[in-house]
Scaffold this active site. Structure first.
Site, PDB file in Angstrom:
ATOM      1  N   ASP A  13       1.449  -4.182  -2.332  1.00  0.00           N
ATOM      2  CA  ASP A  13       1.556  -5.354  -2.624  1.00  0.00           C
ATOM      3  C   ASP A  13       0.975  -6.358  -1.989  1.00  0.00           C
ATOM      4  OD1 ASP A  13       1.661  -5.262   0.172  1.00  0.00           O
ATOM      5  OD2 ASP A  13       3.714  -5.017   1.195  1.00  0.00           O
ATOM      6  N   SER A  14      -0.550  -6.531  -2.039  1.00  0.00           N
ATOM      7  CA  SER A  14      -1.212  -7.439  -1.959  1.00  0.00           C
ATOM      8  C   SER A  14      -0.868  -8.406  -3.343  1.00  0.00           C
ATOM      9  CB  SER A  14      -2.975  -6.601  -1.886  1.00  0.00           C
ATOM     10  OG  SER A  14      -2.808  -5.951  -2.278  1.00  0.00           O
ATOM     11  N   ASP A  61       2.397   0.753  -3.649  1.00  0.00           N
ATOM     12  CA  ASP A  61       2.928   0.227  -2.310  1.00  0.00           C
ATOM     13  C   ASP A  61       4.491  -0.058  -2.815  1.00  0.00           C
ATOM     14  OD1 ASP A  61       2.517  -0.548   0.127  1.00  0.00           O
ATOM     15  OD2 ASP A  61       0.926  -1.595  -0.805  1.00  0.00           O
ATOM     16  N   LYS A  85       3.775   4.482  -0.560  1.00  0.00           N
ATOM     17  CA  LYS A  85       2.905   3.876   0.692  1.00  0.00           C
ATOM     18  C   LYS A  85       4.245   3.075   1.463  1.00  0.00           C
ATOM     19  CE  LYS A  85      -0.489   1.323   1.458  1.00  0.00           C
ATOM     20  NZ  LYS A  85       0.097  -0.012   2.240  1.00  0.00           N
ATOM     21  N   GLU A 139       4.859   0.842   5.502  1.00  0.00           N
ATOM     22  CA  GLU A 139       4.315   0.402   6.376  1.00  0.00           C
ATOM     23  C   GLU A 139       4.849   0.686   7.790  1.00  0.00           C
ATOM     24  OE1 GLU A 139       3.495  -3.965   6.055  1.00  0.00           O
ATOM     25  OE2 GLU A 139       2.173  -3.841   4.593  1.00  0.00           O
ATOM     26  N   GLU A 153      -5.205  -0.304   9.450  1.00  0.00           N
ATOM     27  CA  GLU A 153      -5.381  -1.668   9.000  1.00  0.00           C
ATOM     28  C   GLU A 153      -6.160  -2.022  10.494  1.00  0.00           C
ATOM     29  OE1 GLU A 153      -3.633  -3.458   6.193  1.00  0.00           O
ATOM     30  OE2 GLU A 153      -4.844  -5.576   5.974  1.00  0.00           O
TER      31      GLU A 153
HETATM   32  O1  KIV Z   1      -1.665  -4.182  -0.127  1.00  0.00           O
HETATM   33  C1  KIV Z   1      -2.006  -3.654   0.444  1.00  0.00           C
HETATM   34  O2  KIV Z   1      -3.514  -4.324  -0.547  1.00  0.00           O
HETATM   35  C2  KIV Z   1      -2.862  -2.590   0.938  1.00  0.00           C
HETATM   36  C3  KIV Z   1      -4.303  -2.731   1.290  1.00  0.00           C
HETATM   37  C4  KIV Z   1      -4.498  -3.691   1.915  1.00  0.00           C
HETATM   38  C5  KIV Z   1      -4.089  -1.019   2.237  1.00  0.00           C
HETATM   39  O3  KIV Z   1      -1.534  -1.992   1.331  1.00  0.00           O
END
Ligand code: KIV
Length: 296
Positions: free
Chosen positions: A54-55, A93, A123, A125, A192
């Protein structure tokens, strides 16, 4: 140096192969990618996992943090990455708000990531407090990865992006988070922004592979944001980022050269132009000559 001998067929990376790698102390590699060309390049470089993180929100969409990226945007980019990935494990994500409301909605959204976008793992959190939810998603046949420590979706609760797990009680909480995820059966755990000593303890404690980002060298693997390693960002990098290339300089140089060439009439040159076939050209010249002769 690549561990894959030239000509050796590459194996598809699965959740099981990540566990194998941990067992055999082989480092696991992961990079983010959010579109077809970058996902394809990461895959072809034999990186084990492609994470459509989600980055995406900051790296590609220009947002300030990850909170505003939507499930539709994540699906759109995961689909694009899917088309570029053959061997790597494709991880998508779950964006903020897509799994926090209730388990039914979380499972529905996780299933969309798999069914509509081709993610192999989703994924989420959070640690201990997400363990039941994660268990339910896994029960719906969807592999899940955990993410603890500095969890960017909690930025407003954490009051900024700060290294986590510095006090004894915070270390104990991180250990509980990691063991809860381990028991829930996650595919891997992203660690992280935590002290390397804590990441080392977690990695030694759990059977699940740990993938670090800003968590030191003792994790089972490492993940970085592709835009960070390529210097394709506009903010100063975090301490843990290592720049492996300078795409900003490369792209800026190419753009300026194009602009200068067009402004100076150097582009396009004759070699970059299409030409009439010889017969058409001769016929055209004849027509033009006749017209000129008639005007005289
Ligand atoms: O969204 C992302 O890029 C991440 C990584 C930093 C692990 O969750």
């Amino acid at each position: 140096m690549s561990l894959i001998a030239a000509g050796e067929p590459r194996q598809k990376i699965t959740v099981a192969s990540l566990r194998e790698k941990k067992l055999h102390h082989q480092p696991i590699t992961c990079l983010t990618a959010y579109d077809y060309p970058s996902a394809r390049l990461v895959d072809e470089a034999a990186v084990d996992m492609v994470l459509v993180g989600d980055s995406l929100a900051q790296a590609v969409l220009g947002h300030e943090n990850t909170l505003s990226v939507t499930i539709e945007e994540m699906l759109h980019h995961t689909r694009a990455a899917r088309r570029g990935v053959k061997h790597a494990l494709l991880v998508g994500d779950m964006p903020f708000g897509s799994y926090q409301i209730d388990a039914a909605e979380a499972i529905r959204n996780a299933a969309r990531a798999v069914k509509e976008a081709g993610a192999e793992v989703v994924k989420v959190e959070g640690g201990e407090k997400r363990a039941d939810l994660i268990h339910r998603i896994i029960d719906a046949e969807i592999p899940v990865a955990g993410h603890i420590g500095l969890t960017p979706q909690s930025v407003n609760v954490m009051g900024g992006y700060r290294v986590q797990g510095k006090s004894l009680s915070a270390v104990e909480q991180l250990m509980r988070d990691a063991t809860a995820l381990d028991r829930a059966g996650v595919a891997f755990i992203v660690l992280e922004g935590i002290p390397r000593e804590v990441a080392a303890m977690i990695t030694a404690e759990v059977k699940t592979p740990t993938i670090g980002i800003g968590a030191g060298p003792d994790c089972d693997g490492q993940v970085l944001v592709i835009h960070d390693i390529l210097n394709l960002t506009f903010e100063p990098p975090a301490k843990f980022v290592h720049r492996y290339g300078d795409m900003k300089a490369l792209i800026t140089g190419a753009i300026q050269a194009f602009r200068d060439d067009v402004a100076g009439r150097h582009y396009p040159a004759d070699e970059e132009s299409y030409h009439l076939p010889r017969e058409t050209r001769t016929a055209l010249e004849t027509v033009l000559e006749r017209k000129q002769a008639m005007r005289r």
